[in-house]
Design a protein around this motif. Structure first.
Motif, mmCIF file in Angstrom:
data_model
loop_
_atom_site.group_PDB
_atom_site.id
_atom_site.type_symbol
_atom_site.label_atom_id
_atom_site.label_comp_id
_atom_site.label_asym_id
_atom_site.label_seq_id
_atom_site.Cartn_x
_atom_site.Cartn_y
_atom_site.Cartn_z
ATOM 1 N N ARG A 121 0.828 -1.203 0.000
ATOM 2 C CA ARG A 121 0.000 0.000 0.000
ATOM 3 C C ARG A 121 0.865 1.257 0.000
ATOM 4 N NH1 ARG A 121 -3.477 1.425 5.217
ATOM 5 N NH2 ARG A 121 -1.340 1.835 5.907
ATOM 6 N N ASP A 122 1.949 1.228 0.804
ATOM 7 C CA ASP A 122 2.835 2.397 0.832
ATOM 8 C C ASP A 122 3.491 2.617 -0.534
ATOM 9 O OD1 ASP A 122 2.158 2.645 3.462
ATOM 10 O OD2 ASP A 122 3.962 1.609 4.214
ATOM 11 N N ARG A 123 3.903 1.529 -1.188
ATOM 12 C CA ARG A 123 4.521 1.665 -2.506
ATOM 13 C C ARG A 123 3.540 2.191 -3.537
ATOM 14 N NH1 ARG A 123 8.051 -3.957 -3.081
ATOM 15 N NH2 ARG A 123 9.680 -3.410 -1.561
ATOM 16 N N SER A 124 2.286 1.701 -3.469
ATOM 17 C CA SER A 124 1.287 2.193 -4.423
ATOM 18 C C SER A 124 1.015 3.675 -4.200
ATOM 19 C CB SER A 124 -0.003 1.383 -4.275
ATOM 20 O OG SER A 124 -0.554 1.559 -2.973
ATOM 21 N N GLN A 125 1.008 4.105 -2.920
ATOM 22 C CA GLN A 125 0.829 5.537 -2.652
ATOM 23 C C GLN A 125 1.989 6.346 -3.206
ATOM 24 O OE1 GLN A 125 0.248 5.938 1.542
ATOM 25 N NE2 GLN A 125 -1.881 5.187 1.479
ATOM 26 N N GLU A 126 3.228 5.809 -3.092
ATOM 27 C CA GLU A 126 4.385 6.521 -3.652
ATOM 28 C C GLU A 126 4.272 6.624 -5.164
ATOM 29 O OE1 GLU A 126 7.796 4.458 -2.371
ATOM 30 O OE2 GLU A 126 7.645 5.103 -0.262
ATOM 31 N N ASN A 133 2.956 13.853 -9.632
ATOM 32 C CA ASN A 133 4.002 14.853 -9.881
ATOM 33 C C ASN A 133 4.330 14.944 -11.367
ATOM 34 O OD1 ASN A 133 4.249 15.506 -7.180
ATOM 35 N ND2 ASN A 133 5.773 13.880 -6.792
ATOM 36 N N HIS A 134 4.385 13.793 -12.041
ATOM 37 C CA HIS A 134 4.644 13.781 -13.479
ATOM 38 C C HIS A 134 3.556 14.498 -14.244
ATOM 39 C CE1 HIS A 134 7.450 10.019 -13.190
ATOM 40 N NE2 HIS A 134 8.003 11.138 -12.704
ATOM 41 N N SER A 135 2.299 14.253 -13.825
ATOM 42 C CA SER A 135 1.192 14.920 -14.516
ATOM 43 C C SER A 135 1.254 16.426 -14.293
ATOM 44 C CB SER A 135 -0.140 14.359 -14.019
ATOM 45 O OG SER A 135 -0.302 14.625 -12.643
#
Length: 361
Positions: A121-126, A133-135
């Motif tokens: 879950r933490d990785r998916s949030q990152e 940020n890219h968008s």
């Protein structure tokens, strides 16, 4: 319908057997058994979604399909029983294990999977934050290009804003290069994951084919076992019928034995009575002789009785005569006393006359 179809991207990572229970939805207190016997309970990992599930199937019925989240907690309520709440399924699952060791292994695996789900879950949030940020960066490119196009309007504007726009475009290009490098690395990573998924899918397909072949083999063995079981059941029924007949014969034999014992007892009683009668038969002659003597004595007594009766009658007659005589004597005595009283009176008068003559002289 099985929750894990053959083409599933999930694979089991831990398997055990336990009795499955669910909390009673009406009372929220009592446990309701979800399986009649111990069933297989497995942890499944979805590599695409990076998620974990606990799945258990009883025949064609899915009794557990619970996705593990970081907020879940597995609680040991006894040495062989544990439970966890699933808010998505709106229920509480309970597992009863054959031993405390199996319960401990399942709890440790639950904690491990829970930590892995939290990390995923933490990785998916990152990733979400990175993509956002890219968008935002790509969104900022449009106004910069617009500004660049607007700079191309007149020569005066080119002269005044040329230097700043060029520096801004350079920085944006650097950012895009960094994002492109990250995207390339992510693509390589996803290609690696896709390749591993393809390999695991191929392994699963092979395992599925092997399991299908083994299922056919087990189906044939099951059919053979079923036929053998039917034959054994028929033999068991025949043996039960024979046992019933044997039990009936035993019961009849027991009844006959009891009846025979009763007859033997009755025969012994009759033999005792016959022995008594024999003894009495031996005493009968003595009794007959005694009876004859008693009869003679009775005749003699009767004769004596008759003589006594004659005497009694004679004595009664004499008594009557004596009574008559006594009556006559009493009468005669009374008459004599009356005469005597007259004589006494005469003598008394005569004495008085004599006394009187003596006085006169």
């Amino acid at each position: 319908i099985s929750p894990v179809p053959p083409y599933s991207r999930e694979q089991p990572i831990f398997t055990t057997r336990a009795h499955v229970f669910q909390i009673d939805p009406s009372t929220k207190k009592n446990w309701v058994p979800a399986s009649k016997q111990a069933v297989t309970v497995s942890y499944f990992y979805d590599s695409t979604r990076n998620s974990y599930r606990i799945i258990s199937v009883d025949g064609a019925k899915v009794i557990i399909n619970s996705t593990i989240t970081p907020n879940m907690t597995f609680t040991k309520t006894s040495q062989k029983f544990g439970q966890w709440a699933d808010s998505r399924a709106n229920t509480v699952f309970g597992l009863g294990f054959p031993s405390e060791q199996q319960l401990t292994k399942f709890a440790e695996k639950f904690q491990e999977v829970k930590e892995a789900a939290k990390l995923a879950r933490d990785r998916s949030q990152e990733k979400i934050e990175t993509s956002s940020n890219h968008s935002q960066e790509s969104g900022r490119e449009t106004p910069s290009s617009t500004r660049a196009s607007s700079v191309n309007g007149t020569d005066d504007e080119k002269a005044s804003h040329g230097g700043s726009a060029e520096a801004h475009l350079k920085s944006e290009n650097d950012k895009l290069k960094i994002a492109l490098a990250q995207s390339s690395s992510n693509v390589k990573k996803w290609e690696t994951e896709l390749q591993s998924l393809r390999e695991s899918n191929a392994r699963l397909s092979t395992a599925l084919q092997e399991s299908a072949a083994s299922i056919e083999h087990w189906k044939k063995q099951f059919s053979a076992c079923k036929e053998e079981n039917d034959q054994l059941r028929g033999k068991i029924e025949e043996l039960e019928e024979q046992c019933n007949e044997i039990n009936k014969e035993k019961e009849r034999n027991a009844q006959l034995s009891r009846h025979l014992q009763e007859l033997e007892t009755e025969l012994q009683d009759k033999e005792l009575e016959l022995e008594e009668l024999r003894k009495q038969g031996e005493i009968i002659p003595e009794l007959m002789s005694e009876c004859e003597s008693v009869t003679e004595q009775l005749q003699a007594a009767e004769k004596k009785n008759k003589d006594l009766e004659e005497k009694v009658r004679t004595l009664r007659t004499e008594v009557e005569e004596n009574k008559h005589r006594q009556t006559n004597l009493k009468t005669e005595l009374k008459n004599f006393l009356d005469v005597l009283d007259g004589k006494i009176d005469e003598l008394h008068d005569f004495r008085q006359g004599l006394s009187k003559l003596g006085v006169d002289n």
